[in-house]
Design a protein around this motif. Sequence first.
Motif, PDB file in Angstrom:
ATOM      1  N   SER A 330       0.919  -1.313  -0.040  1.00 23.25           N
ATOM      2  CA  SER A 330       0.199  -0.052  -0.106  1.00 23.25           C
ATOM      3  C   SER A 330       0.875   1.246   0.072  1.00 23.25           C
ATOM      4  O   SER A 330       1.846   1.212   0.748  1.00 23.25           O
ATOM      5  CB  SER A 330      -0.895  -0.145   1.289  1.00 23.25           C
ATOM      6  OG  SER A 330      -1.372   1.641   1.490  1.00 23.25           O
ATOM      7  N   ARG A 331       0.567   2.124  -0.850  1.00 24.44           N
ATOM      8  CA  ARG A 331       1.505   3.339  -1.168  1.00 24.44           C
ATOM      9  C   ARG A 331       1.407   4.151   0.067  1.00 24.44           C
ATOM     10  O   ARG A 331       2.383   4.771   0.676  1.00 24.44           O
ATOM     11  CB  ARG A 331       1.121   4.144  -2.156  1.00 24.44           C
ATOM     12  CG  ARG A 331       2.009   5.315  -2.428  1.00 24.44           C
ATOM     13  CD  ARG A 331       1.726   6.190  -3.736  1.00 24.44           C
ATOM     14  NE  ARG A 331       0.405   6.956  -3.800  1.00 24.44           N
ATOM     15  CZ  ARG A 331      -0.027   7.586  -4.938  1.00 24.44           C
ATOM     16  NH1 ARG A 331       0.505   7.579  -5.878  1.00 24.44           N
ATOM     17  NH2 ARG A 331      -1.205   7.858  -4.728  1.00 24.44           N
ATOM     18  N   SER A 332       0.213   4.345   0.886  1.00 18.65           N
ATOM     19  CA  SER A 332      -0.095   4.987   1.862  1.00 18.65           C
ATOM     20  C   SER A 332       0.580   4.588   3.060  1.00 18.65           C
ATOM     21  O   SER A 332       1.139   5.282   4.067  1.00 18.65           O
ATOM     22  CB  SER A 332      -1.404   5.417   2.233  1.00 18.65           C
ATOM     23  OG  SER A 332      -2.322   4.182   2.624  1.00 18.65           O
ATOM     24  N   TRP A 333       0.545   3.432   3.404  1.00 23.50           N
ATOM     25  CA  TRP A 333       1.175   2.578   4.428  1.00 23.50           C
ATOM     26  C   TRP A 333       2.536   2.581   4.125  1.00 23.50           C
ATOM     27  O   TRP A 333       3.433   2.905   5.366  1.00 23.50           O
ATOM     28  CB  TRP A 333       0.791   0.972   4.442  1.00 23.50           C
ATOM     29  CG  TRP A 333      -0.640   0.939   5.206  1.00 23.50           C
ATOM     30  CD1 TRP A 333      -1.721   1.394   4.730  1.00 23.50           C
ATOM     31  CD2 TRP A 333      -0.741   0.461   6.564  1.00 23.50           C
ATOM     32  NE1 TRP A 333      -2.615   1.098   5.838  1.00 23.50           N
ATOM     33  CE2 TRP A 333      -2.268   0.779   6.708  1.00 23.50           C
ATOM     34  CE3 TRP A 333       0.057  -0.173   7.659  1.00 23.50           C
ATOM     35  CZ2 TRP A 333      -2.839   0.315   7.973  1.00 23.50           C
ATOM     36  CZ3 TRP A 333      -0.456  -0.457   8.656  1.00 23.50           C
ATOM     37  CH2 TRP A 333      -2.003  -0.344   8.951  1.00 23.50           C
ATOM     38  N   ALA A 334       3.286   2.591   2.960  1.00 19.76           N
ATOM     39  CA  ALA A 334       4.688   2.509   3.036  1.00 19.76           C
ATOM     40  C   ALA A 334       4.931   4.030   3.170  1.00 19.76           C
ATOM     41  O   ALA A 334       6.109   4.236   3.734  1.00 19.76           O
ATOM     42  CB  ALA A 334       4.804   2.131   1.474  1.00 19.76           C
ATOM     43  N   GLU A 335       4.471   4.746   2.521  1.00 18.67           N
ATOM     44  CA  GLU A 335       4.729   6.448   2.841  1.00 18.67           C
ATOM     45  C   GLU A 335       4.710   6.694   4.338  1.00 18.67           C
ATOM     46  O   GLU A 335       5.872   7.458   4.872  1.00 18.67           O
ATOM     47  CB  GLU A 335       3.943   7.263   2.062  1.00 18.67           C
ATOM     48  CG  GLU A 335       4.147   7.291   0.516  1.00 18.67           C
ATOM     49  CD  GLU A 335       3.238   7.904  -0.129  1.00 18.67           C
ATOM     50  OE1 GLU A 335       2.245   8.669   0.374  1.00 18.67           O
ATOM     51  OE2 GLU A 335       3.669   8.441  -1.309  1.00 18.67           O
ATOM     52  N   PHE A 336       3.963   6.318   5.184  1.00 18.55           N
ATOM     53  CA  PHE A 336       3.722   6.409   6.580  1.00 18.55           C
ATOM     54  C   PHE A 336       4.962   5.889   7.335  1.00 18.55           C
ATOM     55  O   PHE A 336       5.712   6.308   8.166  1.00 18.55           O
ATOM     56  CB  PHE A 336       2.517   5.686   6.959  1.00 18.55           C
ATOM     57  CG  PHE A 336       2.081   5.943   8.389  1.00 18.55           C
ATOM     58  CD1 PHE A 336       1.126   6.962   8.701  1.00 18.55           C
ATOM     59  CD2 PHE A 336       2.852   5.502   9.599  1.00 18.55           C
ATOM     60  CE1 PHE A 336       0.531   7.257   9.998  1.00 18.55           C
ATOM     61  CE2 PHE A 336       2.439   5.686  10.730  1.00 18.55           C
ATOM     62  CZ  PHE A 336       1.534   6.503  10.952  1.00 18.55           C
ATOM     63  N   LEU A 337       5.104   4.570   6.882  1.00 16.15           N
ATOM     64  CA  LEU A 337       6.505   3.883   7.336  1.00 16.15           C
ATOM     65  C   LEU A 337       7.789   4.592   7.275  1.00 16.15           C
ATOM     66  O   LEU A 337       8.697   5.010   8.163  1.00 16.15           O
ATOM     67  CB  LEU A 337       6.639   2.363   6.936  1.00 16.15           C
ATOM     68  CG  LEU A 337       7.834   1.663   7.570  1.00 16.15           C
ATOM     69  CD1 LEU A 337       7.875   1.506   9.206  1.00 16.15           C
ATOM     70  CD2 LEU A 337       8.062   0.445   6.819  1.00 16.15           C
ATOM     71  N   GLU A 338       7.997   4.951   5.861  1.00 15.90           N
ATOM     72  CA  GLU A 338       9.206   5.859   5.447  1.00 15.90           C
ATOM     73  C   GLU A 338       9.596   7.045   6.122  1.00 15.90           C
ATOM     74  O   GLU A 338      10.534   7.283   6.697  1.00 15.90           O
ATOM     75  CB  GLU A 338       9.136   6.068   3.871  1.00 15.90           C
ATOM     76  CG  GLU A 338       9.138   4.617   3.052  1.00 15.90           C
ATOM     77  CD  GLU A 338      10.630   4.025   2.894  1.00 15.90           C
ATOM     78  OE1 GLU A 338      11.477   4.554   3.422  1.00 15.90           O
ATOM     79  OE2 GLU A 338      10.426   3.038   2.147  1.00 15.90           O
TER      80      GLU A 338
END
Length: 484
Positions: A330-338
């Motif tokens: 998920s782009r939103s979850w990946a961006e959140f983690l990053e």
Amino acid sequence: MPEEFETVIGLECHVELATASKMFCGCPNQFGGPPNSNVCPICLGHPGTLPVPNEKAIEYTAKIGLALDCRIVAHSLFHRKNYFYPDMPKNFQISQYDVPLCVGGHLDVHVDGEARRIGITRVHLEEDTGRTVHAGATGRISGADYALEDYNRAGVPLVEVVSEPDMRTPEEARAYFTELRAILEALGVSDVRMEEGSLRCDANISVRPLGRAELGTKIEIKNLNSIRSIYRALAFEQERQIAALRAGQPLAQETRHWDENRNVTTPGRSKEYASDYRYFPEPDLTPIEPDPEWIEGLRTALPELPSARRRRYQDEYRLEAHQAALIGGSRSWAEFLEKAVAMGAEPRAAANWMTGDLAALLREHNQSLEGSKVRPQHIADLVRLFARGTISSAGAKTALAEAFRTGAPIEEIVASKGLQQVSDAGALEAVVEEVIAENPGPVEQFRGGKEGALNALVGHVMKKTKGSANPKVAAELLRGRLSG
């Protein structure tokens, strides 16, 4: 012994592109406007109007093809697909037919730990139809009093991704669609909101006796608008077709619709063949002949795709496979983690909080990550304070739940709710003495060699301090006192 059957599945996925304007005119490409407010003579098919292709839509289509390892053809055509239906204001659809822009790719998926390669037949570009609103209690054709047409969607750039019939189970189809959706989201070519129709799926399914090469009678399940529906509709249709063949009942090539309330597919109409649409080249549009250098530029600029992101999260961040799959898909979850990692959070600790307590809160309140009040800074602060021993695990859970409710900073919540963990040995010595005096049973068990009894004593310390004691410090004090 009953005859064994094999299921054959192929998916046709329709992707509305996130361009500013429609495919062949300048009307806004927007969802949710008043009915028939984003229309013009071109998308309504008025006589004498001429279409002009949307360059950004062609670029997005090429990106999808490249991400799926397709070949971008040197010469592609638009055709007219002729049919009469109220949602088609021109009575034909401009679409690509026998010369699509992208051909011959593949998509790799994993099901039950096994890798499966699903072939991609084509990725082609067309215009979307209007939206039919059926007025009545059911909101469906069956039982409707009348129908209304909203042409705001007519002419919106639409990409169709057609798979090979390589899937053999509903589970494989679900995995394929989930991965395709993640790729489209990563590319930024669509918002992939299935509830708004930005991503839709038609599923082709047939069954045949196990070992036979010839395909069975194909049934197309139309307009599946959720991953759950795709799986459940295919599972039902698989069993329906097998039961019919075992009973000696013939199957007809047709379209069917998934009834979400009854959990069944229902007949639609007999399925057309390509000849029924009387395709011919669109006379008002020139062929698409993309510059090879332009294509290579798009290939070079492709973002990190979900499969590569998952591998990186496992290799660099040392995440568990299921965590890498959930966050990396998920782009939103990946961006959140990053972002949380960039703010100083240890990656594995941040992922644990995201896929554990935060995911549970989102499910409980039926919220998306983007719609919640929790931000990457909350997770970064939570990881930092917990690692320092400032807050306990229980205190961290309480702080996260409060941040989810209010959006307040973690440190402010910890201070206002008194969640700071007591790590001062001097402050805990008196409590430890009380616990030893009040619990002779566990004390003797520990002195007798039962190591687990120490955990019970630590629990009593935590209870007396209302969870504020640092359990590690409490355990060290107890061990030193009882071993002395």
